[in-house]
Design a protein around this motif. Structure first.
Motif, PDB file in Angstrom:
ATOM      1  N   GLY A 118       0.825  -1.213   0.000  1.00 17.85           N
ATOM      2  CA  GLY A 118       0.000   0.000   0.000  1.00 17.85           C
ATOM      3  C   GLY A 118       0.853   1.254   0.000  1.00 17.85           C
ATOM      4  N   GLU A 138      10.458   3.008   6.706  1.00 20.49           N
ATOM      5  CA  GLU A 138      10.130   1.637   7.115  1.00 20.49           C
ATOM      6  C   GLU A 138      10.941   1.288   8.361  1.00 20.49           C
ATOM      7  OE1 GLU A 138       8.091  -1.032   6.331  1.00 20.49           O
ATOM      8  OE2 GLU A 138       9.194  -1.913   8.006  1.00 20.49           O
ATOM      9  N   GLN A 139      10.258   0.769   9.394  1.00 24.36           N
ATOM     10  CA  GLN A 139      10.961   0.487  10.648  1.00 24.36           C
ATOM     11  C   GLN A 139      11.857  -0.752  10.584  1.00 24.36           C
ATOM     12  OE1 GLN A 139       9.221  -1.809  13.478  1.00 24.36           O
ATOM     13  NE2 GLN A 139       8.135  -2.928  11.888  1.00 24.36           N
ATOM     14  N   CYS A 192       4.601  -7.167   4.425  1.00 23.31           N
ATOM     15  CA  CYS A 192       4.291  -8.602   4.327  1.00 23.31           C
ATOM     16  C   CYS A 192       4.984  -9.256   3.132  1.00 23.31           C
ATOM     17  CB  CYS A 192       2.789  -8.819   4.198  1.00 23.31           C
ATOM     18  SG  CYS A 192       1.885  -8.415   5.679  1.00 23.31           S
ATOM     19  N   GLY A 231       4.611 -13.279   3.408  1.00 27.68           N
ATOM     20  CA  GLY A 231       3.187 -12.934   3.359  1.00 27.68           C
ATOM     21  C   GLY A 231       2.507 -13.054   2.018  1.00 27.68           C
ATOM     22  N   HIS A 284       1.056 -16.189  -0.446  1.00 30.13           N
ATOM     23  CA  HIS A 284       0.955 -17.575  -0.910  1.00 30.13           C
ATOM     24  C   HIS A 284       0.678 -17.592  -2.402  1.00 30.13           C
ATOM     25  CE1 HIS A 284       1.036 -18.953   3.102  1.00 30.13           C
ATOM     26  NE2 HIS A 284      -0.060 -18.322   3.430  1.00 30.13           N
ATOM     27  N   TYR A 285      -0.250 -16.738  -2.798  1.00 24.61           N
ATOM     28  CA  TYR A 285      -0.631 -16.704  -4.207  1.00 24.61           C
ATOM     29  C   TYR A 285      -1.453 -15.452  -4.485  1.00 24.61           C
ATOM     30  CZ  TYR A 285      -4.764 -19.214  -2.223  1.00 24.61           C
ATOM     31  OH  TYR A 285      -5.832 -19.613  -1.464  1.00 24.61           O
ATOM     32  N   ARG A 302       1.529  -5.041  14.641  1.00 28.97           N
ATOM     33  CA  ARG A 302       0.141  -5.441  14.888  1.00 28.97           C
ATOM     34  C   ARG A 302       0.152  -6.942  15.169  1.00 28.97           C
ATOM     35  NH1 ARG A 302      -0.194  -5.018   8.943  1.00 28.97           N
ATOM     36  NH2 ARG A 302      -0.276  -7.152   8.167  1.00 28.97           N
ATOM     37  N   GLN A 346      -3.898  -2.108   3.273  1.00 32.13           N
ATOM     38  CA  GLN A 346      -5.047  -3.005   3.100  1.00 32.13           C
ATOM     39  C   GLN A 346      -6.267  -2.624   3.943  1.00 32.13           C
ATOM     40  OE1 GLN A 346      -4.186  -7.028   4.330  1.00 32.13           O
ATOM     41  NE2 GLN A 346      -3.262  -6.397   6.250  1.00 32.13           N
TER      42      GLN A 346
HETATM   43  C1  LIG Z   1       1.368 -15.055   6.462  1.00 35.55           C
HETATM   44  C2  LIG Z   1       0.651 -14.213   5.466  1.00 35.55           C
HETATM   45  C3  LIG Z   1       0.211 -14.782   4.277  1.00 35.55           C
HETATM   46  C4  LIG Z   1      -0.443 -14.002   3.318  1.00 35.55           C
HETATM   47  N1  LIG Z   1      -0.814 -14.559   2.126  1.00 35.55           N
HETATM   48  C5  LIG Z   1      -1.379 -13.778   1.162  1.00 35.55           C
HETATM   49  C6  LIG Z   1      -1.690 -14.309  -0.125  1.00 35.55           C
HETATM   50  O1  LIG Z   1      -1.451 -15.471  -0.401  1.00 35.55           O
HETATM   51  N2  LIG Z   1      -2.259 -13.486  -1.052  1.00 35.55           N
HETATM   52  C7  LIG Z   1      -2.542 -12.177  -0.788  1.00 35.55           C
HETATM   53  O2  LIG Z   1      -3.063 -11.466  -1.654  1.00 35.55           O
HETATM   54  N3  LIG Z   1      -2.255 -11.653   0.425  1.00 35.55           N
HETATM   55  C8  LIG Z   1      -1.677 -12.411   1.395  1.00 35.55           C
HETATM   56  N4  LIG Z   1      -1.358 -11.875   2.615  1.00 35.55           N
HETATM   57  C9  LIG Z   1      -1.726 -10.489   2.874  1.00 35.55           C
HETATM   58  C10 LIG Z   1      -0.831  -9.482   2.176  1.00 35.55           C
HETATM   59  O3  LIG Z   1       0.508  -9.836   2.297  1.00 35.55           O
HETATM   60  C11 LIG Z   1      -1.097  -8.131   2.825  1.00 35.55           C
HETATM   61  O4  LIG Z   1      -2.468  -7.882   2.740  1.00 35.55           O
HETATM   62  C12 LIG Z   1      -0.433  -6.946   2.182  1.00 35.55           C
HETATM   63  O5  LIG Z   1       0.871  -7.229   1.803  1.00 35.55           O
HETATM   64  C13 LIG Z   1      -0.495  -5.807   3.179  1.00 35.55           C
HETATM   65  O6  LIG Z   1       0.145  -4.671   2.678  1.00 35.55           O
HETATM   66  P1  LIG Z   1       0.062  -3.285   3.463  1.00 35.55           P
HETATM   67  O7  LIG Z   1       0.771  -2.291   2.646  1.00 35.55           O
HETATM   68  O8  LIG Z   1      -1.322  -2.989   3.838  1.00 35.55           O
HETATM   69  O9  LIG Z   1       0.806  -3.469   4.858  1.00 35.55           O
HETATM   70  P2  LIG Z   1       2.038  -4.299   5.406  1.00 35.55           P
HETATM   71  O10 LIG Z   1       2.595  -5.197   4.387  1.00 35.55           O
HETATM   72  O11 LIG Z   1       1.588  -4.880   6.681  1.00 35.55           O
HETATM   73  O12 LIG Z   1       3.130  -3.177   5.672  1.00 35.55           O
HETATM   74  C14 LIG Z   1       3.090  -2.301   6.758  1.00 35.55           C
HETATM   75  C15 LIG Z   1       4.512  -1.835   7.005  1.00 35.55           C
HETATM   76  O13 LIG Z   1       4.513  -0.786   7.959  1.00 35.55           O
HETATM   77  C16 LIG Z   1       5.696  -0.916   8.731  1.00 35.55           C
HETATM   78  N5  LIG Z   1       5.543  -0.156   9.970  1.00 35.55           N
HETATM   79  C17 LIG Z   1       4.693  -0.403  10.988  1.00 35.55           C
HETATM   80  N6  LIG Z   1       4.847   0.526  11.951  1.00 35.55           N
HETATM   81  C18 LIG Z   1       5.812   1.375  11.527  1.00 35.55           C
HETATM   82  C19 LIG Z   1       6.420   2.539  12.092  1.00 35.55           C
HETATM   83  N7  LIG Z   1       6.060   3.005  13.274  1.00 35.55           N
HETATM   84  N8  LIG Z   1       7.387   3.179  11.385  1.00 35.55           N
HETATM   85  C20 LIG Z   1       7.778   2.729  10.166  1.00 35.55           C
HETATM   86  N9  LIG Z   1       7.230   1.610   9.605  1.00 35.55           N
HETATM   87  C21 LIG Z   1       6.258   0.956  10.273  1.00 35.55           C
HETATM   88  C22 LIG Z   1       5.809  -2.399   8.951  1.00 35.55           C
HETATM   89  O14 LIG Z   1       7.115  -2.780   9.333  1.00 35.55           O
HETATM   90  C23 LIG Z   1       5.420  -2.915   7.565  1.00 35.55           C
HETATM   91  O15 LIG Z   1       6.545  -3.045   6.747  1.00 35.55           O
HETATM   92  C24 LIG Z   1      -0.690 -12.629   3.582  1.00 35.55           C
HETATM   93  C25 LIG Z   1      -0.248 -12.056   4.778  1.00 35.55           C
HETATM   94  C26 LIG Z   1       0.427 -12.829   5.709  1.00 35.55           C
HETATM   95  C27 LIG Z   1       0.916 -12.185   6.968  1.00 35.55           C
END
Ligand SMILES: Cc1cc2nc3c(=O)[nH]c(=O)nc-3n(C[C@H](O)[C@H](O)[C@H](O)COP(=O)(O)OP(=O)(O)OC[C@H]3O[C@@H](n4cnc5c(N)ncnc54)[C@H](O)[C@@H]3O)c2cc1C
Length: 632
Positions: A88, A107-108, A115, A129, A131-132, A526, A558
């Protein structure tokens, strides 16, 4: 004045005048339409500024691990600070970079990607994070749109034929999920026909076709609900009223209600909604919209990025760097600086303060934003409705995850569902097993002789509350004997589950690394695996929106629109739509950010940028020399 028209018939003079008039009008309409069309096709996104492409920073050999240093910040003022480098945050940063904005991502963690990050342990690389991913065409075009073509992301379809899959299915082609539910085994392969033929082995054909039709209707109408998050509360209300269609109706129904309305029973519900493990909400509480999105997302097959999910991260960061922007790791944000209701910048854990001219975007998840980045007073005062949502809906399920390299090969994916008995040593819990290395055709070349397996089981956060307290909070690095004991117990459980379904792996497990909700908190800030829960209340809620009660503070990631990789990427697109000032009228009249973005230049190849930079340097040196001679 009368002109004769050569129409093969003779017309009276008054008639030829009228035809001339009509012809003239038609011609001018056609010319105007052509001019408007060509203008539209050349049109750049709203707020677009020309980008000065440049080589990435020379000291960023590994762009996914470029650590924060104040001296590495861009010299000119920052337009947007983005907190969190998940999909995101990064997709948004790359899109804003292509539109000419000065952006810094913080990024921390020690590696970017959220993920999508990877880690290496005992000689094997683990994807965490992903799988597919389904809907490959869309996923691919979203990546190409903002990614750097010099770092392409090829895709591998899941489900390759081998002896085992041929023996079971006649073909293993396109196999993406095996769901074990009680005595049933459901094998899902790419394509609507394959889906229908597999499901009709387990239930009435009419129920299957009704289910698919309902899934399509619900998933389609959800788009309007998602994009409404880009608007202010009043505009959002009108948008949903006029264009939301059935979106909210489906969001407010649980999967169970829909299955029952279609005449299905609990057994059929378990089979139709088996993929609910992908978002961690059972059919009795899950919003049908979320279930429908998942079913439709994978209907035409599932894919894996060749080289692993870190390829997404690299292609996006490359665009960001070439635009002169930066993605820093080891840059933990401690707080968002809010002055009189306006977000002005952030404070890093080391004490550095970074300010931005246009805004701060939090892409770390809603709970983490409210719980860690803002004060209690700020949340109560400016973000009460978001806080209420988090309180009412709650965080989604937490999982324990076991990563284990095994020798030899595994199958693609197997999901088994049992009771939720995680910390009960004698009983099996439901689990999701996947083999990331088997999905990536390049894995064997990188790590010969090693395969990786990932097992996920549900863990209610309460199970870890006591441990959390005993440890003194999730952020601590202190690990007590009790915690280590739980990990050992889970290790046994993972081993049992794996060998129960894949007996041939009995002697092949090299090691197991257990990740608990506390590890999740340590890395992502989280406890939950898939963000907020996916209940009806959540899916039908107007919040979170991109804009918050704090001016210049925006939300991405997300939690804005749903769950998963695609939701995170979409959130970036919706935030850009808001930030660049797209209006509802733009969208209704067919002008949207993605189409406009496709018309702006992409990052040039590195060699070209280096050549241009060297020439500029030479020119500057020459001028400097000339100047000094003239001055002498
Ligand atoms: C085990 C697992 C399996 C999954 N399998 C699938 C799949 O097969 N298919 C699919 O579509 N999705 C899957 N997902 C979900 C998908 O990976 C996530 O929905 C998506 O990547 C989330 O992206 P995001 O940008 O919302 O946040 P995130 O990827 O959660 O990123 C948030 C970031 O913010 C950073 N952060 C937090 N606090 C701070 C701070 N204070 N200062 C600086 N940085 C900070 C964190 O370190 C992290 O890097 C899976 C997730 C997991 C955990």
């Amino acid at each position: 004045m009368a002109f004769g028209l050569n129409l093969g018939v003779s017309l009276p003079v008054w008639a030829s005048d009228r035809w001339l008039l009509i012809g003239g009008c038609a011609a001018s309409i056609a010319v105007s339409a052509a001019v408007i069309k060509s203008y539209l096709s050349l049109r750049a996104p709203r707020g677009y500024r020309k980008v000065k492409w440049q080589p990435p920073p020379p000291d960023a050999e590994d762009m996914t691990r470029y650590a924060y240093k104040a001296a590495r910040l861009p010299k000119d003022p920052i337009d947007y600070i983005i907190i969190g480098s998940g999909m995101g945050g990064l997709w948004l940063a790359a899109a804003l970079s292509k539109c000419g904005y000065r952006v810094v991502v913080l990024e921390q963690h020690y590696i970017a990607g959220g993920c999508c990050h990877v880690f290496t342990d005992k000689g094997a690389t683990f994807d965490t994070g992903i799988h597919y991913i389904g809907d490959k065409q869309l996923a691919d075009s979203l990546m190409r749109l903002v990614g750097d073509a010099e770092h392409p992301v090829p895709w591998q379809q899941m489900g390759r034929e081998n002896e085992d899959t041929r023996a079971r299915d006649g073909t293993g082609k396109g196999l993406y999920d095996i769901i074990k539910f009680g005595e049933q085994e459901i094998r899902l392969r790419a394509g609507k026909e394959a889906f229908v033929s597999e499901m009709t082995r387990h239930m009435r054909p009419q129920l299957v076709s009704d289910w698919l039709e309902t899934v399509h209707r619900a998933a389609k109408s959800n788009g309007m609900v998602a994009i409404s998050k880009a608007f202010s509360p009043i505009v959002q209300w009108f948008w949903l009223l006029l264009l939301g269609g059935d979106g909210l109706k489906w969001a407010r129904k649980t999967t169970r209600q829909v299955v029952q309305e279609l005449g299905g029973d609990l057994r059929e519900e378990g089979i139709l909604a088996g993929q609910c493990l992908d978002f961690g909400e059972a059919p009795n509480t899950a919003s049908f919209t979320v279930q429908a999105n998942i079913t439709r997302h994978y209907l035409h097959g599932a894919y894996f990025p060749v080289g692993g999910p870190l390829r997404f991260v690299e292609t996006l960061i490359s665009t960001i760097h070439k635009a002169g922007n930066r993605v820093f790791v080891r840059a933990k944000v401690d707080k968002i600086l809010v002055n009189k209701g306006v977000a002005e910048g952030v404070e890093l854990s080391g004490g550095d303060v970074l300010r931005s001219r246009r805004g701060v975007i939090s892409s770390v998840g809603l709970s983490a934003t409210l719980g860690h980045l803002l004060s209690r007073e700020e949340v109560d005062r400016y973000m009460a409705s978001e806080a209420k949502l988090v309180k009412d809906v709650g965080e989604g399920i937490s999982n324990v995850i076991g990563f284990g390299p095994t020798e030899g090969q595994g199958l693609d994916v197997l999901v088994s569902k049992y009771g939720n008995t995680l910390l009960d040593a004698d009983r099996d819990a439901w689990c999701l097993i996947s083999f990331p290395s088997a999905k990536d055709p390049k894995y064997a070349a990188r790590h010969p002789g090693i395969s990786t397996c990932e097992i996920i089981m549900e863990a209610a956060p309460e199970m870890f509350e006591q441990l959390n307290e005993a440890l003194g909070g999730a952020d601590t690095t202190r690990r007590t004997a009790a915690y280590k004991d739980v990990k050992r117990q889970l290790e046994d459980k993972f081993k049992r589950s794996l060998t129960r379904h894949f007996p041939s792996l009995q002697d092949k497990i090299v090691s197991i690394e257990v990740s608990t909700p506390l590890s999740m908190h340590h890395f992502l800030k989280r406890f939950s695996t898939y963000g907020l829960r996916h209940t009806c209340e959540r899916a039908a809620s107007p919040v979170p929106r991109v804009a918050t009660g704090i001016r210049n503070l925006y939300l991405s990631g997300q939690d804005l629109v749903g769950c998963g990789w695609m939701a995170a990427v979409f959130s970036g697109m919706i935030v850009a739509t808001h930030l660049l000032g797209y209006t509802p009228w733009d969208l209704i009249s067919g002008r949207d950010f993605l189409h406009d973005l496709a018309k702006v230049p992409s990052p040039p190849p590195l060699a070209q940028l280096q050549k241009e930079a060297a020439e500029k340097h030479k020119d500057a040196d020459g001028k400097g020399l000339e100047g000094s001679q003239m001055g002498a």
